[in-house]
Design a protein around this motif. Structure first.
Motif, PDB file in Angstrom:
ATOM      1  N   CYS A 135       0.817  -1.224   0.000  1.00  0.00           N
ATOM      2  CA  CYS A 135       0.000   0.000   0.000  1.00  0.00           C
ATOM      3  C   CYS A 135       0.848   1.270   0.000  1.00  0.00           C
ATOM      4  CB  CYS A 135      -0.976   0.023   1.177  1.00  0.00           C
ATOM      5  SG  CYS A 135      -1.952  -1.478   1.367  1.00  0.00           S
ATOM      6  N   LEU A 136       2.130   1.144  -0.317  1.00  0.00           N
ATOM      7  CA  LEU A 136       3.036   2.292  -0.372  1.00  0.00           C
ATOM      8  C   LEU A 136       3.593   2.396  -1.782  1.00  0.00           C
ATOM      9  CD1 LEU A 136       4.948   1.581   2.960  1.00  0.00           C
ATOM     10  CD2 LEU A 136       3.144   3.279   2.597  1.00  0.00           C
ATOM     11  N   LEU A 137       3.473   3.569  -2.391  1.00  0.00           N
ATOM     12  CA  LEU A 137       3.901   3.767  -3.774  1.00  0.00           C
ATOM     13  C   LEU A 137       4.838   4.965  -3.846  1.00  0.00           C
ATOM     14  CD1 LEU A 137       0.499   3.110  -5.563  1.00  0.00           C
ATOM     15  CD2 LEU A 137       2.576   1.754  -5.844  1.00  0.00           C
ATOM     16  N   ASP A 138       6.126   4.694  -3.752  1.00  0.00           N
ATOM     17  CA  ASP A 138       7.129   5.755  -3.826  1.00  0.00           C
ATOM     18  C   ASP A 138       7.561   6.035  -5.259  1.00  0.00           C
ATOM     19  OD1 ASP A 138       7.136   5.992  -1.037  1.00  0.00           O
ATOM     20  OD2 ASP A 138       8.551   4.325  -0.852  1.00  0.00           O
ATOM     21  N   GLY A 139       7.137   5.187  -6.190  1.00  0.00           N
ATOM     22  CA  GLY A 139       7.472   5.364  -7.594  1.00  0.00           C
ATOM     23  C   GLY A 139       6.440   4.649  -8.437  1.00  0.00           C
ATOM     24  N   PRO A 140       6.633   4.607  -9.752  1.00  0.00           N
ATOM     25  CA  PRO A 140       5.661   3.944 -10.626  1.00  0.00           C
ATOM     26  C   PRO A 140       5.386   2.516 -10.177  1.00  0.00           C
ATOM     27  CG  PRO A 140       7.268   5.150 -11.933  1.00  0.00           C
ATOM     28  CD  PRO A 140       7.759   5.180 -10.518  1.00  0.00           C
ATOM     29  N   GLY A 141       4.114   2.136 -10.204  1.00  0.00           N
ATOM     30  CA  GLY A 141       3.756   0.784  -9.791  1.00  0.00           C
ATOM     31  C   GLY A 141       2.309   0.712  -9.368  1.00  0.00           C
ATOM     32  N   PHE A 142       1.988  -0.398  -8.718  1.00  0.00           N
ATOM     33  CA  PHE A 142       0.605  -0.679  -8.338  1.00  0.00           C
ATOM     34  C   PHE A 142       0.547  -1.205  -6.922  1.00  0.00           C
ATOM     35  CE2 PHE A 142      -2.687  -3.826  -7.582  1.00  0.00           C
ATOM     36  CZ  PHE A 142      -3.835  -3.135  -7.926  1.00  0.00           C
ATOM     37  N   SER A 143      -0.484  -0.818  -6.205  1.00  0.00           N
ATOM     38  CA  SER A 143      -0.870  -1.484  -4.958  1.00  0.00           C
ATOM     39  C   SER A 143      -2.356  -1.246  -4.783  1.00  0.00           C
ATOM     40  CB  SER A 143      -0.083  -0.952  -3.757  1.00  0.00           C
ATOM     41  OG  SER A 143      -0.279  -1.784  -2.624  1.00  0.00           O
ATOM     42  N   ALA A 144      -2.931  -1.983  -3.855  1.00  0.00           N
ATOM     43  CA  ALA A 144      -4.313  -1.747  -3.446  1.00  0.00           C
ATOM     44  C   ALA A 144      -4.290  -1.464  -1.961  1.00  0.00           C
ATOM     45  CB  ALA A 144      -5.179  -2.966  -3.754  1.00  0.00           C
ATOM     46  N   VAL A 145      -5.322  -0.824  -1.470  1.00  0.00           N
ATOM     47  CA  VAL A 145      -5.363  -0.460  -0.065  1.00  0.00           C
ATOM     48  C   VAL A 145      -6.726  -0.833   0.499  1.00  0.00           C
ATOM     49  CG1 VAL A 145      -6.169   1.914  -0.542  1.00  0.00           C
ATOM     50  CG2 VAL A 145      -4.840   1.463   1.529  1.00  0.00           C
ATOM     51  N   PRO A 146      -6.816  -1.392   1.691  1.00  0.00           N
ATOM     52  CA  PRO A 146      -5.719  -1.661   2.643  1.00  0.00           C
ATOM     53  C   PRO A 146      -5.215  -3.092   2.621  1.00  0.00           C
ATOM     54  CG  PRO A 146      -7.799  -1.864   3.780  1.00  0.00           C
ATOM     55  CD  PRO A 146      -8.140  -1.561   2.338  1.00  0.00           C
ATOM     56  N   ASN A 147      -5.418  -3.837   1.544  1.00  0.00           N
ATOM     57  CA  ASN A 147      -5.074  -5.261   1.573  1.00  0.00           C
ATOM     58  C   ASN A 147      -3.588  -5.479   1.333  1.00  0.00           C
ATOM     59  OD1 ASN A 147      -5.382  -4.564  -1.213  1.00  0.00           O
ATOM     60  ND2 ASN A 147      -5.429  -6.734  -1.717  1.00  0.00           N
ATOM     61  N   ILE A 148      -2.794  -5.263   2.371  1.00  0.00           N
ATOM     62  CA  ILE A 148      -1.376  -5.590   2.305  1.00  0.00           C
ATOM     63  C   ILE A 148      -1.250  -7.050   1.873  1.00  0.00           C
ATOM     64  CG2 ILE A 148       0.773  -5.765   3.593  1.00  0.00           C
ATOM     65  CD1 ILE A 148      -0.430  -3.764   5.602  1.00  0.00           C
ATOM     66  N   GLU A 149      -0.504  -7.291   0.798  1.00  0.00           N
ATOM     67  CA  GLU A 149      -0.330  -8.677   0.372  1.00  0.00           C
ATOM     68  C   GLU A 149       0.983  -8.871  -0.366  1.00  0.00           C
ATOM     69  OE1 GLU A 149      -2.374  -9.744  -3.717  1.00  0.00           O
ATOM     70  OE2 GLU A 149      -3.922  -9.035  -2.327  1.00  0.00           O
ATOM     71  N   ALA A 150       1.556 -10.065  -0.211  1.00  0.00           N
ATOM     72  CA  ALA A 150       2.670 -10.526  -1.033  1.00  0.00           C
ATOM     73  C   ALA A 150       2.091 -11.567  -1.978  1.00  0.00           C
ATOM     74  CB  ALA A 150       3.767 -11.133  -0.170  1.00  0.00           C
ATOM     75  N   ASN A 151       2.357 -11.410  -3.269  1.00  0.00           N
ATOM     76  CA  ASN A 151       1.705 -12.294  -4.233  1.00  0.00           C
ATOM     77  C   ASN A 151       2.612 -12.632  -5.392  1.00  0.00           C
ATOM     78  OD1 ASN A 151       1.498 -10.314  -6.379  1.00  0.00           O
ATOM     79  ND2 ASN A 151      -0.144  -9.343  -5.213  1.00  0.00           N
TER      80      ASN A 151
END
Length: 291
Positions: A135-151
């Motif tokens: 859920c942290l995006l310091d540069g180009p990329g993707f995340s969803a919030v709040p579902n912290i996940e490793a995939n």
């Protein structure tokens, strides 16, 4: 729209040039949003997706990231999720664990998952790259919030076994599971779905897509948000429930795979045990990994 307007107002307050773009009506999660919306996403520096139907696993999002955008998915967000729960966890504190599990997925050769409901599913990790979505995006990329996940997207065509979903399928209005839904998987494809009325609904919905790739085993993921504790039917809450795992079925291209299908959905199971190369990384829902 209420959430989109709130996000845009705050963005403008801190100096952003914010626009709200409304896609044409779509019929199913992860259906493409159309060329005008795709162009808007690719032209943006930062994209928030407070959408009713998921857009995360679309070509439009993939192309926006390639163009340099930071994309944060907020699919089916509710006002409750804006006020309490997973959104208020310490994402920076959780990021090292998420990164460590993603690294295990990258380095691993084989994964097996079981759970008390009857899951017993194995897959190859050879050539796979794990993703840390904290859920942290310091540069180009993707995340969803709040579902912290490793995939990751498992090695194509290698998944074999049974996955019993006794947690939630927070797509298409299915929600928390009333009667376990059993997915039988062979050579990386779902070959049968069994259970009660929720399973029957999925069987019918997938058949109507007339696309064999909607049965592709696209994803394996660990849910890692300690502030997500109960299945509510809210997609990005349920996928992040701490100590769970989920599989994704359909499109894998946005996770490092190669498949683009008409849809993508996730199925979440309780109290899993996960081995990567015979080393337990999750034991009855308890994470076991050195960070």
């Amino acid at each position: 729209m209420t959430i989109a307007e709130a996000m845009a107002d705050v963005a403008r307050e801190i100096g952003a040039i914010a626009s709200i773009v409304i896609p044409p009506e779509r019929s199913i999660d992860n259906e493409e949003p159309g060329p005008a919306v795709a162009a808007a996403l690719s032209a943006a520096d930062v994209v928030f997706l407070p959408v009713t139907l998921a857009m995360a696993h679309t070509r439009a999002v993939r192309e926006a990231i390639a163009a340099g955008a930071r994309v944060l998915s907020m699919t089916a967000f509710t006002e409750r999720m804006m006020r309490e729960g997973g959104l208020f966890t310490d994402f920076k504190a959780r990021q090292p664990l998420c990164q460590a599990l993603a690294a295990r997925l990258t380095a691993g050769e084989r994964l097996r998952v079981t759970n008390p409901a009857g899951t017993d599913l194995a897959m190859s990790l050879r050539g796979v790259t794990g993703n840390s979505h904290a859920c942290l995006l310091d540069g180009p990329g993707f995340s969803a919030v709040p579902n912290i996940e490793a995939n990751c997207a498992p090695a194509q065509g290698t998944a074999e076994g049974v996955f019993v979903c006794d947690g939630s399928i927070p797509y298409y209005g299915v929600g928390p599971i009333r009667e376990p839904v059993t997915f039988r998987i062979s050579k990386g494809f779902v070959t049968d779905i069994e259970g009660g009325d929720q399973a029957a609904f999925l069987v019918d919905l997938l058949a109507r897509q007339d696309d064999p790739w909607v049965y592709n085993l696209a994803q394996f993921a660990f849910g890692l948000n300690p502030a997500c504790t109960e299945f509510t039917g809210e997609m990005l809450n349920d996928e992040g429930v701490n100590g769970t795992v989920h599989i994704g079925i359909g499109t894998s291209a946005n996770l490092g795979g190669t498949v683009s299908a008409k849809t993508h959905f996730d199925a979440i199971t309780r109290a899993p045990t996960v081995w990567i190369d015979e080393e337990p990384r999750l034991s009855n829902g308890e994470v076991r990994v050195d960070r």
